[in-house]
Design an enzyme around this catalytic site. Structure first.
Site, PDB file in Angstrom:
ATOM      1  N   TRP A  30      24.155  27.904  66.412  1.00 42.98           N
ATOM      2  CA  TRP A  30      22.808  28.028  65.822  1.00 42.98           C
ATOM      3  C   TRP A  30      22.323  26.680  65.309  1.00 42.98           C
ATOM      4  CZ3 TRP A  30      20.494  31.932  67.643  1.00 42.98           C
ATOM      5  CH2 TRP A  30      21.147  33.154  67.822  1.00 42.98           C
ATOM      6  N   ASP A  77      19.526  27.251  56.955  1.00 42.12           N
ATOM      7  CA  ASP A  77      19.485  28.498  57.725  1.00 42.12           C
ATOM      8  C   ASP A  77      20.549  29.415  57.121  1.00 42.12           C
ATOM      9  OD1 ASP A  77      19.722  30.576  59.496  1.00 42.12           O
ATOM     10  OD2 ASP A  77      20.144  29.346  61.263  1.00 42.12           O
ATOM     11  N   LYS A 131      20.856  40.481  59.653  1.00 43.94           N
ATOM     12  CA  LYS A 131      22.262  40.502  59.268  1.00 43.94           C
ATOM     13  C   LYS A 131      22.434  41.129  57.878  1.00 43.94           C
ATOM     14  CE  LYS A 131      22.748  37.459  62.843  1.00 43.94           C
ATOM     15  NZ  LYS A 131      22.003  36.287  63.334  1.00 43.94           N
TER      16      LYS A 131
HETATM   17  C1  LIG Z   1      21.398  35.369  64.115  1.00 42.94           C
HETATM   18  C2  LIG Z   1      21.181  33.972  63.702  1.00 42.94           C
HETATM   19  C3  LIG Z   1      20.049  33.238  64.111  1.00 42.94           C
HETATM   20  C4  LIG Z   1      19.041  33.779  65.099  1.00 42.94           C
HETATM   21  O1  LIG Z   1      18.178  34.661  64.545  1.00 42.94           O
HETATM   22  P1  LIG Z   1      16.979  35.282  65.375  1.00 42.94           P
HETATM   23  O2  LIG Z   1      16.294  36.070  64.326  1.00 42.94           O
HETATM   24  O3  LIG Z   1      17.575  36.098  66.473  1.00 42.94           O
HETATM   25  O4  LIG Z   1      16.151  34.178  65.914  1.00 42.94           O
HETATM   26  C5  LIG Z   1      19.895  31.974  63.618  1.00 42.94           C
HETATM   27  N1  LIG Z   1      20.788  31.415  62.780  1.00 42.94           N
HETATM   28  C6  LIG Z   1      21.892  32.074  62.394  1.00 42.94           C
HETATM   29  C7  LIG Z   1      22.854  31.424  61.462  1.00 42.94           C
HETATM   30  C8  LIG Z   1      22.111  33.369  62.843  1.00 42.94           C
HETATM   31  O5  LIG Z   1      23.211  34.037  62.441  1.00 42.94           O
END
Ligand SMILES: *Cc1c(COP(=O)(O)O)cnc(C)c1O
Length: 361
Positions: free
Chosen positions: A103, A173, A197
């Site tokens: 990511w 993030d 999540k």
């Molecule tokens: C799941 C995830 C993403 C992607 O998220 P989307 O909503 O599918 O774009 C980005 N960063 C991390 C750390 C993730 O776990």
């Protein structure tokens, strides 16, 4: 009562049963309105109440003051990979990134489209087995911000300390560990997290921005891609992801009811101890690829002695009611995702299953 499995999916993933039942109970008639919340106007009093309550709960649970804006936007965390540099990376500046996995890499790829980008740390050559120690990081001159990925969902690593960046804004993030533990959230100038999540269903992304950083956002961007738009309009410039925000509000209320982040963190600690406990008891059988001080509490990755055994483990676990344990296709192995809504019982039962599997195989 529906038959529910022990759900270890990495995302979308388990949500609190209580929340799902509440959604079900008020789905056809939201609080006496005679209609579902998804049939109501986003300008209605009932949605305004949801929007305001969700904003207030985010601030309360994370300990943020009035100098933070809380936004609910679409496009997933992946759109934030682009919006951050689009809004904050200016000519003559450098955006600093830490490469700690898949990511983080995607975030870096987007930043490069908008300006000068420097990767100041990468654990790629070491198989992404660790995150940086704060002291390892040297910020470049003219740094627009430092971007980190607090929990590396695919590889299974997590920051347990964040760097002090002084006057340089820290952007994070937090998609896969937001609201899972206590942190000094005021260290961050911008936090974003896809909801699917720890917060709710896919389709809404939480963005938290401190006012001083928002003040540095570029003007004149495409309206929907500008943080200024969403901040000014309280995430109501266009139709927001109503259903997602509604469920996020209920999930945040559930977190509060548990006792807030302190209580949730305690359960998460007990959960991860169940699984890492078995791994550390049999380190030659359940091999953890991540350095101990970088291990994730949310996504626990492990390898068995060979791929045959991994396949067998996943299949037998599934038959026993434990689903979602297959590692990401890019790394293989096993991944145990223990997000907030996964009950302690699930981790305890899985730890017992691991012990029994080891004895039988
Ligand atoms: C799941 C995830 C993403 C992607 O998220 P989307 O909503 O599918 O774009 C980005 N960063 C991390 C750390 C993730 O776990």
């Amino acid at each position: 009562m529906a038959k529910r499995v022990f759900n270890f999916n990495p995302g979308p993933c388990a949500l609190p049963l209580e929340v799902l039942e509440k959604v079900q109970s008020e789905f056809l008639d939201y609080q006496g309105t005679g209609m579902s919340i998804i049939e109501s106007s986003h300008r209605s009093a009932q949605y305004e109440e949801i929007n305001n309550a969700a904003i207030a709960l985010v601030k309360e649970l994370l300990g943020l003051g009035d100098n933070y804006k809380v936004l609910f936007v679409g496009g997933g965390a992946s759109l934030q990979f682009a919006m951050v540099p689009m809004n904050f990376l200016r000519e003559g500046q450098v955006a600093a990134y830490c490469d700690t996995g898949a990511w983080a890499n995607k975030a870096i790829k987007e930043a490069k489209l908008f300006g000068k980008t420097e990767v100041i740390f990468s654990s790629k050559e070491e198989g992404y087995k660790r995150v940086p120690k704060p002291a390892d990081l040297k910020l470049p001159a003219g740094c627009a911000y430092l971007h980190v990925t607090s929990n590396n969902t695919i590889w299974g690593s997590q920051y347990h300390a964040f760097p002090d960046t002084g006057n340089v804004p820290l952007v994070c993030d937090m998609s896969s560990d937001i609201a899972s533990r206590r942190l000094d959230f005021t260290k961050f100038s911008l936090i974003y997290a896809g909801a699917q999540k720890n917060l709710g269903p896919a389709g809404v992304t939480l963005v938290i921005i401190r006012d001083d950083f928002l003040g540095k956002a570029k003007e004149g961007l495409s309206t929907m891609l500008s943080y200024l738009t969403h901040a000014k309009e309280l995430s109501l410039y266009n139709t927001p992801p109503v259903f997602g925000v509604y469920i996020m509000r209920l999930v945040l209320e559930w977190v509060k009811k548990q006792g807030g982040l302190k209580a949730v963190e305690k359960v998460n600690e007990a959960k991860k101890n169940c699984i890492y406990g078995v791994m550390d008891k049999y380190p030659d059988y359940f091999k953890g690829p991540i350095d101990k001080d970088s291990r994730s509490w949310m996504n626990l990755t492990l390898r068995l002695p060979n791929e045959e055994l991994e396949k067998k483990f996943i299949a037998e676990a599934k038959a026993a009611g434990f689903v979602g344990l297959k590692g990401h296709r890019s790394v293989g192995g096993i991944r145990v995702s223990l997000y907030n809504a996964v009950p302690l019982e699930a981790a305890e039962k899985l730890a017992q299953f691991m012990e029994a599997f080891k004895k039988a195989n």
